[in-house]
Enzyme design. Structure first.
Site, PDB file in Angstrom:
ATOM      1  N   GLY A  46      57.304   3.412  25.080  1.00 39.98           N
ATOM      2  CA  GLY A  46      58.123   3.323  26.278  1.00 39.98           C
ATOM      3  C   GLY A  46      59.564   3.079  25.875  1.00 39.98           C
ATOM      4  O   GLY A  46      59.833   2.605  24.768  1.00 39.98           O
ATOM      5  N   GLN A  51      68.292   0.547  26.546  1.00 38.62           N
ATOM      6  CA  GLN A  51      68.010   0.447  25.109  1.00 38.62           C
ATOM      7  C   GLN A  51      68.750   1.507  24.296  1.00 38.62           C
ATOM      8  O   GLN A  51      68.884   1.384  23.083  1.00 38.62           O
ATOM      9  CB  GLN A  51      66.504   0.590  24.842  1.00 38.62           C
ATOM     10  CG  GLN A  51      65.711  -0.638  25.247  1.00 38.62           C
ATOM     11  CD  GLN A  51      64.248  -0.485  24.848  1.00 38.62           C
ATOM     12  OE1 GLN A  51      63.487   0.149  25.543  1.00 38.62           O
ATOM     13  NE2 GLN A  51      63.880  -1.052  23.709  1.00 38.62           N
ATOM     14  N   CYS A  99      58.916  -4.331  20.160  1.00 40.08           N
ATOM     15  CA  CYS A  99      59.994  -3.773  20.971  1.00 40.08           C
ATOM     16  C   CYS A  99      60.983  -3.071  20.050  1.00 40.08           C
ATOM     17  O   CYS A  99      61.380  -3.646  19.032  1.00 40.08           O
ATOM     18  CB  CYS A  99      60.692  -4.897  21.742  1.00 40.08           C
ATOM     19  SG  CYS A  99      62.071  -4.328  22.748  1.00 40.08           S
ATOM     20  N   LEU A 100      61.384  -1.855  20.408  1.00 36.31           N
ATOM     21  CA  LEU A 100      62.324  -1.099  19.566  1.00 36.31           C
ATOM     22  C   LEU A 100      63.659  -1.822  19.424  1.00 36.31           C
ATOM     23  O   LEU A 100      64.377  -1.614  18.453  1.00 36.31           O
ATOM     24  CB  LEU A 100      62.562   0.298  20.164  1.00 36.31           C
ATOM     25  CG  LEU A 100      61.338   1.233  20.193  1.00 36.31           C
ATOM     26  CD1 LEU A 100      61.667   2.501  20.969  1.00 36.31           C
ATOM     27  CD2 LEU A 100      60.861   1.564  18.790  1.00 36.31           C
ATOM     28  N   HIS A 141      56.867  -4.447  30.549  1.00 29.21           N
ATOM     29  CA  HIS A 141      57.840  -4.564  29.458  1.00 29.21           C
ATOM     30  C   HIS A 141      59.110  -3.740  29.759  1.00 29.21           C
ATOM     31  O   HIS A 141      60.228  -4.244  29.639  1.00 29.21           O
ATOM     32  CB  HIS A 141      57.185  -4.094  28.147  1.00 29.21           C
ATOM     33  CG  HIS A 141      58.045  -4.241  26.931  1.00 29.21           C
ATOM     34  ND1 HIS A 141      57.750  -5.122  25.908  1.00 29.21           N
ATOM     35  CD2 HIS A 141      59.198  -3.621  26.566  1.00 29.21           C
ATOM     36  CE1 HIS A 141      58.690  -5.029  24.979  1.00 29.21           C
ATOM     37  NE2 HIS A 141      59.571  -4.123  25.346  1.00 29.21           N
ATOM     38  N   GLU A 142      58.929  -2.490  30.176  1.00 29.12           N
ATOM     39  CA  GLU A 142      60.087  -1.606  30.391  1.00 29.12           C
ATOM     40  C   GLU A 142      60.872  -1.989  31.652  1.00 29.12           C
ATOM     41  O   GLU A 142      62.107  -1.929  31.660  1.00 29.12           O
ATOM     42  CB  GLU A 142      59.645  -0.138  30.458  1.00 29.12           C
ATOM     43  CG  GLU A 142      58.899   0.370  29.223  1.00 29.12           C
ATOM     44  CD  GLU A 142      59.598   0.097  27.905  1.00 29.12           C
ATOM     45  OE1 GLU A 142      60.838  -0.021  27.864  1.00 29.12           O
ATOM     46  OE2 GLU A 142      58.880  -0.025  26.884  1.00 29.12           O
ATOM     47  N   HIS A 145      63.142  -4.729  30.935  1.00 31.22           N
ATOM     48  CA  HIS A 145      64.353  -4.299  30.222  1.00 31.22           C
ATOM     49  C   HIS A 145      65.481  -3.929  31.183  1.00 31.22           C
ATOM     50  O   HIS A 145      66.617  -4.377  31.016  1.00 31.22           O
ATOM     51  CB  HIS A 145      64.075  -3.057  29.356  1.00 31.22           C
ATOM     52  CG  HIS A 145      63.669  -3.363  27.950  1.00 31.22           C
ATOM     53  ND1 HIS A 145      64.406  -4.168  27.114  1.00 31.22           N
ATOM     54  CD2 HIS A 145      62.607  -2.948  27.213  1.00 31.22           C
ATOM     55  CE1 HIS A 145      63.810  -4.253  25.938  1.00 31.22           C
ATOM     56  NE2 HIS A 145      62.708  -3.514  25.970  1.00 31.22           N
TER      57      HIS A 145
HETATM   58 ZN   LIG Z   1      61.281  -3.256  24.527  1.00 25.52          ZN
END
Ligand SMILES: [Zn+2]
Length: 177
Positions: A46, A51, A99-100, A141-142, A145
């Site tokens: 995702g 991000q 997480c990226l 999670h997304e 963000h």
């Molecule tokens: Zn993340």
């Protein structure tokens, strides 16, 4: 524009993103395409727009990308959601997530078991999703963000401090290389 991955503590990861009001446009279509490309390139399941520096409420998900064996049996879902909102949370589960935007960090945190999400697609049509399992966790999670909430916020203050100390130490070493 620079669409490189933003890592913590980048300011854009702490802010609530703007709602999209430009449906059915090349601009929105381009953002979604760029986000999918970037997500696959970075091998994520995702990605939230902020991000990669896009300041709007857009998320993309492809659950087939998961490497977590616990979830590989589930039917996979590929989605782009605009202005998504969680309208219902139910139950609780523990979820182990990476997480990226926090390279190398993997933590186990509480999440809702089930969520109902209302969103728009890129044409402005309404979408309602009722999700459990892996999709539910990725949505939480997304959507966090784009509201400026990092997953480390679900840790206790002590645990959060430890995780961040380790993370910043590693980031520093990585920069020196
Ligand atoms: Zn993340």
């Amino acid at each position: 524009m620079d669409y490189s991955i933003r890592v913590w503590p980048d300011k854009i990861l702490k802010e609530k993103m703007q709602e999209v009001d430009f449906f059915n446009t090349e601009k929105l279509k381009d953002y979604v395409d760029i986000m999918f490309d970037k997500m696959y390139q970075l091998e994520g399941v995702g990605l939230a727009a902020n991000q990669i520096g896009i300041p709007y409420q857009i998320i993309v998900i492809d659950t087939s990308q998961t490497k977590n064996e616990e979830y590989q049996e589930e039917e996979s879902v590929k989605l782009a959601l605009v202005n998504p909102k969680i309208v219902l949370k139910e139950g609780e589960r523990q979820s182990t997530e990476g997480c990226l935007s926090f390279p190398g960090v993997q933590i186990t945190i509480p999440r809702a078991e089930r969520v109902v999400v209302e969103a728009k697609d890129i044409s402005g049509e309404s979408i309602t999703l009722d999700a459990t399992g892996f999709l539910s966790v990725v949505l939480q999670h997304e959507i966090d963000h784009i509201n400026g909430i990092p997953f480390i916020n679900y840790l206790s203050p002590t645990k959060k401090r430890l995780v961040l100390e380790k993370y910043f130490k590693k980031q520093k070493t990585a920069q020196k290389k």
